[in-house]
Design an enzyme around this catalytic site. Structure first.
Site, PDB file in Angstrom:
ATOM      1  N   SER A  59      -6.292  -2.028  -2.685  1.00 40.30           N
ATOM      2  CA  SER A  59      -7.385  -2.117  -3.663  1.00 40.30           C
ATOM      3  C   SER A  59      -7.889  -0.749  -4.111  1.00 40.30           C
ATOM      4  O   SER A  59      -9.099  -0.557  -4.271  1.00 40.30           O
ATOM      5  CB  SER A  59      -8.520  -2.988  -3.115  1.00 40.30           C
ATOM      6  OG  SER A  59      -8.045  -4.306  -2.870  1.00 40.30           O
TER       7      SER A  59
ATOM      8  N   GLY B 231      -4.780  -6.255  -2.232  1.00 38.94           N
ATOM      9  CA  GLY B 231      -4.978  -7.330  -3.195  1.00 38.94           C
ATOM     10  C   GLY B 231      -6.247  -8.130  -2.967  1.00 38.94           C
ATOM     11  O   GLY B 231      -6.427  -9.198  -3.553  1.00 38.94           O
TER      12      GLY B 231
ATOM     13  N   GLU C  71      -1.710   1.363   4.632  1.00 37.48           N
ATOM     14  CA  GLU C  71      -2.229   0.251   3.837  1.00 37.48           C
ATOM     15  C   GLU C  71      -2.814  -0.813   4.762  1.00 37.48           C
ATOM     16  O   GLU C  71      -2.072  -1.666   5.266  1.00 37.48           O
ATOM     17  CB  GLU C  71      -1.104  -0.385   3.017  1.00 37.48           C
ATOM     18  CG  GLU C  71      -0.438   0.556   2.044  1.00 37.48           C
ATOM     19  CD  GLU C  71       0.188  -0.217   0.894  1.00 37.48           C
ATOM     20  OE1 GLU C  71      -0.183   0.036  -0.245  1.00 37.48           O
ATOM     21  OE2 GLU C  71       1.021  -1.099   1.156  1.00 37.48           O
TER      22      GLU C  71
ATOM     23  N   HIS D  38       6.574  -2.759   3.660  1.00 35.05           N
ATOM     24  CA  HIS D  38       5.323  -3.236   3.044  1.00 35.05           C
ATOM     25  C   HIS D  38       4.839  -4.468   3.791  1.00 35.05           C
ATOM     26  O   HIS D  38       5.644  -5.304   4.212  1.00 35.05           O
ATOM     27  CB  HIS D  38       5.566  -3.555   1.566  1.00 35.05           C
ATOM     28  CG  HIS D  38       4.288  -3.785   0.821  1.00 35.05           C
ATOM     29  ND1 HIS D  38       3.607  -4.977   0.906  1.00 35.05           N
ATOM     30  CD2 HIS D  38       3.550  -2.977   0.037  1.00 35.05           C
ATOM     31  CE1 HIS D  38       2.504  -4.885   0.182  1.00 35.05           C
ATOM     32  NE2 HIS D  38       2.444  -3.682  -0.361  1.00 35.05           N
TER      33      HIS D  38
ATOM     34  N   ASN E 235       3.219   0.133  -7.366  1.00 35.12           N
ATOM     35  CA  ASN E 235       4.076  -0.948  -6.865  1.00 35.12           C
ATOM     36  C   ASN E 235       3.793  -2.188  -7.717  1.00 35.12           C
ATOM     37  O   ASN E 235       2.752  -2.815  -7.566  1.00 35.12           O
ATOM     38  CB  ASN E 235       3.727  -1.194  -5.385  1.00 35.12           C
ATOM     39  CG  ASN E 235       4.458  -2.384  -4.795  1.00 35.12           C
ATOM     40  OD1 ASN E 235       5.370  -2.942  -5.426  1.00 35.12           O
ATOM     41  ND2 ASN E 235       4.073  -2.776  -3.590  1.00 35.12           N
ATOM     42  N   TRP E 236       4.749  -2.487  -8.597  1.00 35.56           N
ATOM     43  CA  TRP E 236       4.522  -3.605  -9.528  1.00 35.56           C
ATOM     44  C   TRP E 236       4.739  -4.961  -8.863  1.00 35.56           C
ATOM     45  O   TRP E 236       4.478  -5.995  -9.462  1.00 35.56           O
ATOM     46  CB  TRP E 236       5.447  -3.480 -10.746  1.00 35.56           C
ATOM     47  CG  TRP E 236       5.129  -2.306 -11.630  1.00 35.56           C
ATOM     48  CD1 TRP E 236       4.154  -1.367 -11.446  1.00 35.56           C
ATOM     49  CD2 TRP E 236       5.789  -1.948 -12.857  1.00 35.56           C
ATOM     50  NE1 TRP E 236       4.175  -0.454 -12.483  1.00 35.56           N
ATOM     51  CE2 TRP E 236       5.161  -0.784 -13.355  1.00 35.56           C
ATOM     52  CE3 TRP E 236       6.852  -2.501 -13.585  1.00 35.56           C
ATOM     53  CZ2 TRP E 236       5.564  -0.164 -14.544  1.00 35.56           C
ATOM     54  CZ3 TRP E 236       7.254  -1.892 -14.770  1.00 35.56           C
ATOM     55  CH2 TRP E 236       6.616  -0.738 -15.244  1.00 35.56           C
ATOM     56  N   LYS E 237       5.281  -4.975  -7.665  1.00 35.66           N
ATOM     57  CA  LYS E 237       5.556  -6.227  -6.924  1.00 35.66           C
ATOM     58  C   LYS E 237       6.381  -7.182  -7.795  1.00 35.66           C
ATOM     59  O   LYS E 237       7.192  -6.711  -8.590  1.00 35.66           O
ATOM     60  CB  LYS E 237       4.245  -6.842  -6.432  1.00 35.66           C
ATOM     61  CG  LYS E 237       3.421  -5.813  -5.637  1.00 35.66           C
ATOM     62  CD  LYS E 237       2.268  -6.398  -4.880  1.00 35.66           C
ATOM     63  CE  LYS E 237       1.551  -5.288  -4.121  1.00 35.66           C
ATOM     64  NZ  LYS E 237       0.446  -5.767  -3.321  1.00 35.66           N
TER      65      LYS E 237
ATOM     66  N   GLY F  25      -1.174  -1.163  -6.163  1.00 38.05           N
ATOM     67  CA  GLY F  25      -0.602  -2.450  -6.552  1.00 38.05           C
ATOM     68  C   GLY F  25      -1.188  -2.901  -7.880  1.00 38.05           C
ATOM     69  O   GLY F  25      -0.786  -2.447  -8.945  1.00 38.05           O
ATOM     70  N   GLY F  26      -2.181  -3.785  -7.805  1.00 39.61           N
ATOM     71  CA  GLY F  26      -2.764  -4.412  -9.002  1.00 39.61           C
ATOM     72  C   GLY F  26      -3.063  -3.449 -10.139  1.00 39.61           C
ATOM     73  O   GLY F  26      -2.679  -3.700 -11.299  1.00 39.61           O
TER      74      GLY F  26
ATOM     75  N   GLU G  91       3.600  -7.157   2.852  1.00 35.46           N
ATOM     76  CA  GLU G  91       4.040  -8.447   2.289  1.00 35.46           C
ATOM     77  C   GLU G  91       5.456  -8.787   2.751  1.00 35.46           C
ATOM     78  O   GLU G  91       5.805  -9.954   2.927  1.00 35.46           O
ATOM     79  CB  GLU G  91       3.930  -8.424   0.755  1.00 35.46           C
ATOM     80  CG  GLU G  91       2.467  -8.480   0.318  1.00 35.46           C
ATOM     81  CD  GLU G  91       2.179  -7.880  -1.043  1.00 35.46           C
ATOM     82  OE1 GLU G  91       3.119  -7.585  -1.796  1.00 35.46           O
ATOM     83  OE2 GLU G  91       0.978  -7.700  -1.348  1.00 35.46           O
TER      84      GLU G  91
HETATM   85  P1  PGA Z   1      -3.299  -3.505  -4.249  1.00 35.49           P
HETATM   86  O1  PGA Z   1      -1.858  -3.379  -3.541  1.00 35.49           O
HETATM   87  O2  PGA Z   1      -3.578  -2.156  -4.887  1.00 35.49           O
HETATM   88  O3  PGA Z   1      -3.138  -4.589  -5.271  1.00 35.49           O
HETATM   89  O4  PGA Z   1      -4.275  -3.825  -3.195  1.00 35.49           O
HETATM   90  C1  PGA Z   1      -1.499  -2.242  -2.817  1.00 35.49           C
HETATM   91  C2  PGA Z   1      -0.116  -2.421  -2.247  1.00 35.49           C
HETATM   92  O5  PGA Z   1       0.232  -3.522  -1.829  1.00 35.49           O
HETATM   93  O6  PGA Z   1       0.669  -1.454  -2.190  1.00 35.49           O
END
Ligand code: PGA
Length: 253
Positions: free
Chosen positions: A216, A176, A170, A98, A9-11, A237-238, A100
């Site tokens: 993470s 993050g 998650e 998600h 997930n590149w956000k 994510g990251g 976020e």
């Molecule tokens: P993260 O994000 O790996 O940066 O913690 C995971 C996600 O939001 O899907």
């Protein structure tokens, strides 16, 4: 056997030219890695979807996903993107719910439930995200929170529809933050989610449902998370913004 999946997930990262660079690098690293069982999903921002989807078409076992979509099929919703628009670009998956989106954009469980239905009706596969906040975990409410989210968003679906869904657990406190759930914490809740699915749709369906861990997940902890019996891969994510790290996570599956 259920599908093993690693999704990136590149956000809100990567301008279109950078997206092409990153996906090309991932392609190169995957070729170097050689054979693998996992399905890979890459979810760039909307503005890069078409170009990334085109490149991905040449890559075996790699699919493109979007990070969200609107619950209606079309209409006067300025600034929004509808599922049929994604489908025509060759997108196969859509991340929904998600944290976020829930936290910063006020997405309610009702809206997410509608999105899941619309995405399925459009012939796409939802990656449905659930997970508790830190306060909920500290109050030991994580099982009931996740159960409530999943029941509301998914358990009104027909079995045929439910079979198209990928679930991502998650924990919000791990996204993050560099704090990962321990493999045991994650396994415990993944097993619980699978038992809920078994109660609703039966063992055979539960056994085929892919449940990903997100929060993470990095090259140094992926293998221990993925070694758990009910963890079928990761939503990254990251670390998905770095081709080398992303492919190391894939190699850990
Ligand atoms: P993260 O994000 O790996 O940066 O913690 C995971 C996600 O939001 O899907």
């Amino acid at each position: 056997m259920r599908k093993k999946i690693v999704a990136g997930n590149w956000k809100m990262n990567m301008i279109p030219s950078k997206s092409i660079e990153l996906v090309t690098e991932i392609h190169r690293e995957l070729n170097r890695l050689g054979s693998r069982d996992a399905e890979i999903i890459i979810c760039p921002p909307y503005t890069s979807l078409e170009r990334v989807a085109k490149i991905i078409r040449e890559m075996r076992g790699v699919y493109c996903g979007a990070q969200n979509c609107h619950q209606e099929l079309s209409g006067a919703y300025t600034g929004e993107i509808a599922a049929p628009m994604l489908r025509e670009l060759g997108i196969r998956y859509v991340i929904l719910g998600h944290s976020e989106r829930r936290q910063y954009f006020g997405e309610t469980e009702e809206a997410i439930q509608q999105k899941v239905k619309t995405v399925l009706e459009t012939g796409l596969n939802p990656i449905y995200c659930c997970g508790e906040t830190l306060e909920e975990r500290e109050a030991e409410e994580h099982f009931s929170v996740v159960e409530g989210q999943i029941k509301k968003a998914l358990f009104e679906l027909e079995e045929e529809q439910f079979r198209q869904v990928v679930i991502a657990y998650e924990p919000v406190w791990a996204i993050g933050t560099g704090k990962t759930a321990t493999p045991e914490q994650a396994q415990e809740i993944h097993a619980y989610i699978r038992s809920l699915v078994a109660n609703r749709y039966g063992e055979a369906v539960a056994d085929k449902t892919s449940i990903l861990y997100g929060g993470s997940c990095k090259p140094n902890n992926a293998a221990s998370l993925f070694s758990q019996p009910d963890i079928d891969g990761g939503l990254i994510g990251g670390a998905s913004l770095n081709a080398d790290q992303f492919v190391q996570i894939i190699a850990a599956l």
